[in-house]
Design a protein around this motif. Structure first.
Motif, PDB file in Angstrom:
ATOM      1  N   HIS B  34       0.622  -1.164   0.116  1.00  0.00           N
ATOM      2  CA  HIS B  34       0.160  -0.087   0.066  1.00  0.00           C
ATOM      3  C   HIS B  34       0.892   1.099  -0.001  1.00  0.00           C
ATOM      4  O   HIS B  34       0.489   2.380  -0.395  1.00  0.00           O
ATOM      5  N   TYR B 136      -8.324  -8.420  -6.942  1.00  0.00           N
ATOM      6  CA  TYR B 136      -7.190  -7.623  -7.107  1.00  0.00           C
ATOM      7  C   TYR B 136      -6.216  -8.337  -8.044  1.00  0.00           C
ATOM      8  O   TYR B 136      -5.623  -7.887  -8.703  1.00  0.00           O
ATOM      9  N   LEU B 150      -9.850  -1.001 -10.895  1.00  0.00           N
ATOM     10  CA  LEU B 150      -8.927  -1.685  -9.772  1.00  0.00           C
ATOM     11  C   LEU B 150      -9.057  -0.542  -8.637  1.00  0.00           C
ATOM     12  O   LEU B 150      -9.135  -1.251  -7.408  1.00  0.00           O
ATOM     13  N   ALA B 151      -9.233   0.718  -8.776  1.00  0.00           N
ATOM     14  CA  ALA B 151      -9.210   1.746  -7.567  1.00  0.00           C
ATOM     15  C   ALA B 151     -10.193   1.282  -6.518  1.00  0.00           C
ATOM     16  O   ALA B 151      -9.764   1.195  -5.383  1.00  0.00           O
ATOM     17  N   ALA B 154      -9.343  -2.042  -4.689  1.00  0.00           N
ATOM     18  CA  ALA B 154      -7.911  -1.714  -3.771  1.00  0.00           C
ATOM     19  C   ALA B 154      -8.572  -1.038  -2.743  1.00  0.00           C
ATOM     20  O   ALA B 154      -7.897  -1.368  -1.528  1.00  0.00           O
ATOM     21  N   LEU B 155      -9.226  -0.106  -2.652  1.00  0.00           N
ATOM     22  CA  LEU B 155      -9.572   0.775  -1.478  1.00  0.00           C
ATOM     23  C   LEU B 155     -10.619  -0.095  -0.724  1.00  0.00           C
ATOM     24  O   LEU B 155     -10.303   0.141   0.650  1.00  0.00           O
ATOM     25  N   VAL B 158      -8.061  -2.220   1.146  1.00  0.00           N
ATOM     26  CA  VAL B 158      -7.133  -1.366   2.328  1.00  0.00           C
ATOM     27  C   VAL B 158      -7.932  -1.125   3.330  1.00  0.00           C
ATOM     28  O   VAL B 158      -7.544  -1.227   4.610  1.00  0.00           O
ATOM     29  N   ALA B 159      -9.385  -0.744   2.998  1.00  0.00           N
ATOM     30  CA  ALA B 159     -10.094  -0.311   4.226  1.00  0.00           C
ATOM     31  C   ALA B 159     -10.579  -1.610   5.259  1.00  0.00           C
ATOM     32  O   ALA B 159     -10.327  -1.587   6.392  1.00  0.00           O
TER      33      ALA B 159
END
Lengths: 554, 208
Positions: B34, B136, B150-151, B154-155, B158-159
């Motif tokens: 990240h 992913y 992807l955004a 990915a977010l 991450v969250a």
């Protein structure tokens, strides 16, 4: 598709020069053999012997008085060669772009070095594959004006006169301190052979005013490079020549800076199929990274292959430009040209490495070595700003430009040398201009050191309007980088790009792991973690406090 | 009167600790991917991350099967019965030296707060990580599912990873809140725990 050797990582020593000389699929297959057997280098002729010995040819047993006489002798056997060369860009210096319709080629474009060919012919055409193009009346239909030897000389003695429209050198001269001797044309003719990095490089290494000046990835360091500089051209690497990648068909050479194959989806082609492409994929395929045997190597190979659709091979495998010890120009400011010293003499200044940093004729120049390229999405189609187009001089003018973005399947991220500088333009018409630099007339800038007549002369010769006013604008010119490919182990590490301030920092419009994040998400989440830590700390504190108090009362 | 019982079988402990190690490795490598810090280098971190994730998926597939086959999934059924008492214990009673209001036994090992947090981890945070993680991986390796950006994937990943980090942090601290600071850890290593006989506990007078 993997080629058979892909089971293991190819090491430079696996490439054997002689085995790679034949073109096309044959040498892919041979490369596999070379990779598995670790064959020792052999002399080229033992593997790929020519079927003709030109030294025995009757028409070549003479002392030629001129290059054209040699060409006539060549054409006696190679009956179609003249026509083939005359159809090529090496002869025509003209290119009708199939996508944009723009008429390009050296005859027409403006670049950010010596600007243009028009009215500078005798000097520029020292690198024309022909004899005598020193004016607009040059006969492009005359086979005998084709110069066979400049590409096919194997003796290293063939010299063209530097300022005489590509004619053969007639008497000894000194060019930048190097003495040049007129060639023995008979000897050169009797020793013709395939092109080499020496013959190609005799022009392509010296564009833009000297060794390495223009491209950033082409200079004399590629004549005998160590593998670390160019794993393909090094004799200790693959030992390739230019023509091993820049394959030809009827003297049409693969590889163009006007229409670049930014993404080659075909790869090596079907078995037996010849590919007339200068792309990496035409040899290495479209899944070039070996899938290792252990899970980590398997994943890494697959992951790298998954980059191929978005990232040009060059982006990772050419970690820096101008790595061979030869500097390349990064800035050329023509607006500073014309200064004379107190005695009225031209000024020449050099940096510590001997690179010319100021010359009255040229202006101010900056150089660089070991440069990190700029990275851009590139769809391969180069558009030029020609002198009949309106420019916006308030911002740096793109001499060439291109499209490409993350959503464009034809585009990939490519490395570029971004040449910058200042060039003259017409501030009334807001157009780039041609300029006459060379020639024994007062209009020529290198004679009179006056811009107005130099530009008026060139614009008139080109039949273009010119207001008579001259100003200077900052320009940019993008040069795609594709040479000086490093060995695999020197390719960029993932973290060079997958980082907050990595090499891809300027590219937007897509999510790049390691670079991108949602700052709000990170902030709130880290706040929550901090709050939890604080609560834990507080809890521990209270536990200790109450524990002590209890012990005290007990 | 207390007796010692096997609270966690060898299989459970193997599952717990392999999962724990893999999750710690995933968090370490994941936050390097990240861009939060630089430790192993992006390539090594990403490779370890994917390999650890695949290993964890295998562990989980076995664990899910085990939970379903043995009925142990019932351990995580949420309940509010006794929840308030547990919360009150951690916020107040614990400092006073009270004993824990929940009496664990092999049939119900986790107190209501614990069960709820494990359930949250098991059915919200982990599946989010699984699903977004596989997407992913798939978007790039197999271009599948096609045209998925992807955004957002990915977010969300991450969250959810921040959620997992938060869980791990609190979970790690809660280990120290047993009868002694290392009691829970010992149980999780040896599997054995001393528990009070339920009948006795009910007879104890409430402290206060």
């Amino acid at each position: 598709m993997m080629h058979p050797s892909a089971g293991g990582v190819l090491k430079p020593a696996c490439y054997a020069k002689p085995l790679l000389r034949p073109f096309g699929l044959a040498w892919i297959v041979m490369m596999s053999v070379a990779a598995t057997t670790q064959a020792a280098p052999e002399a080229l002729a033992q593997v790929d012997p020519p079927t003709a010995d030109h030294s025995q040819f009757e028409p070549l047993q003479q002392d030629f008085a001129s290059g054209r006489e040699v060409t006539r002798a060549c054409l006696e056997c190679h009956t179609e060669a003249g026509k083939q060369v005359r159809a090529s860009i090496h002869w025509r210096w003209e290119y009708r772009h199939p996508q944009t319709g723009q008429l390009l080629g050296k005859q027409h474009v403006v670049n950010s070095f010596c600007n243009n060919v028009t009215t500078n012919l005798g000097r520029c055409t020292a690198c024309h594959a022909g004899y005598g193009w020193d004016g607009p009346d040059f006969d492009f239909s005359d086979d005998s004006r084709v110069d066979c030897l400049v590409c096919h000389d194997t003796t290293g003695t063939y010299e063209k006169a530097p300022k005489r429209g590509g004619r053969v050198l007639q008497e000894p001269v000194k060019v930048h301190g190097h003495p040049l001797q007129p060639p023995d044309l008979g000897k050169v003719a009797r020793n013709v052979g395939p092109t080499s990095s020496e013959t190609c490089g005799s022009c392509h290494f010296f564009g833009g005013g000297g060794n390495g000046s223009k491209h950033g990835d082409l200079d004399t360091s590629l004549l005998d490079p160590p593998p670390a500089l160019d794993v393909h051209m090094s004799d200790a690497g693959a030992g390739l020549e230019c023509s091993d990648c820049h394959v030809e068909r009827a003297h049409q050479i693969a590889g163009s800076r006007y229409q670049v194959t930014a993404r080659d989806r075909k790869g090596t082609g079907a078995p037996g199929q010849r590919r007339y492409a200068a792309t990496c994929a035409s040899c290495h395929g479209i899944e070039p990274h070996p899938l290792g045997s252990d899970p980590a190597a398997l994943y890494q190979g697959a992951k790298l292959n998954a980059h191929v659709d978005r990232i040009a091979c060059q982006t990772c495998h050419i970690p820096a430009m101008a790595r061979g010890g030869v500097a390349t120009k990064t800035w050329w400011d023509w607006s500073k040209a014309g200064r004379l010293d107190a005695d009225g003499n031209p000024v020449k200044r050099h940096d510590a490495d001997g690179n010319l940093t100021y010359w009255t004729r040229w202006g101010e120049i900056e150089w660089g070595e070991d440069l990190e390229p700029d990275y851009r999405w590139f769809d391969g189609t180069m558009r030029y700003t020609l002198p009949d187009q309106t420019i916006d001089p308030s911002a740096p003018v793109p001499i060439n430009r291109f499209a490409g973005h993350h959503g464009d399947p034809a585009a990939r991220i490519w490395p570029f040398k971004m040449m910058r500088g200042k060039q003259p333009y017409d501030p009334v018409k807001d157009r780039l201009v041609y300029m006459q630099l060379f020639g024994k007339t007062e209009q020529a800038y290198w004679q009179g050191l006056e811009w107005q007549p130099a530009i008026a002369s060139a614009m008139e010769a080109a039949g273009l309007p010119f207001s008579g006013e001259v100003s200077f604008t900052e320009t940019r010119m993008a040069w795609p980088i594709t040479h000086m490919v490093a060995p695999a182990e020197d390719a960029l590490a993932c973290g060079e790009c997958h980082a907050r301030d990595g090499r891809m920092a300027e590219l937007t419009g897509f999510y790049l792991p390691g670079r991108d994040s949602d700052p709000a998400l990170d902030r709130w989440a880290q706040l929550a973690l901090a709050a939890a830590l604080l609560a834990i700390g507080l809890h521990i504190g209270l536990r200790i406090l109450f524990h002590r108090r209890r012990r005290h009362t007990e | 009167m207390t007796r010692t019982v096997v609270m966690f079988t060898g299989l459970e402990r193997l599952w717990h600790w392999s999962q724990a190690l893999l999750i710690i490795l995933l968090l370490m490598t994941g936050f390097e991917v990240h861009g939060s810090y630089s430790l192993l280098g992006f390539g090594t971190a990403a490779t370890l991350h994917v390999l650890a994730a695949l290993a964890l998926i295998v562990v989980w597939i076995f664990a899910i099967f085990w939970h379903l086959a043995t009925g142990e999934w019932r351990q995580y059924r949420p309940t509010t019965r006794g929840l308030a008492a547990v919360v009150r214990f951690y916020l107040y009673g614990m400092f006073r030296g009270e004993s824990h209001p929940f009496n664990p036994r092999p049939k119900r090992k986790h107190n209501p707060l614990q069960a709820a947090s494990y359930l949250l981890f098991g059915v919200v945070i982990s599946p989010l990580l699984w699903i977004t993680g596989l997407l992913y991986l798939g978007i790039d390796l197999w271009s599948a599912p096609a045209d998925l950006p992807l955004a957002p994937i990915a977010l969300i990943h991450v969250a959810a990873a921040y959620g997992a980090a938060l869980f791990l942090l609190v979970h790690g601290y809660m280990i120290t809140t047993g009868r002694t600071p290392t009691a829970h850890l010992k149980t999780m290593i040896t599997g054995r725990e001393e528990i009070e006989e339920a009948s006795q506990r009910e007879q104890q007078p409430e402290r206060g």
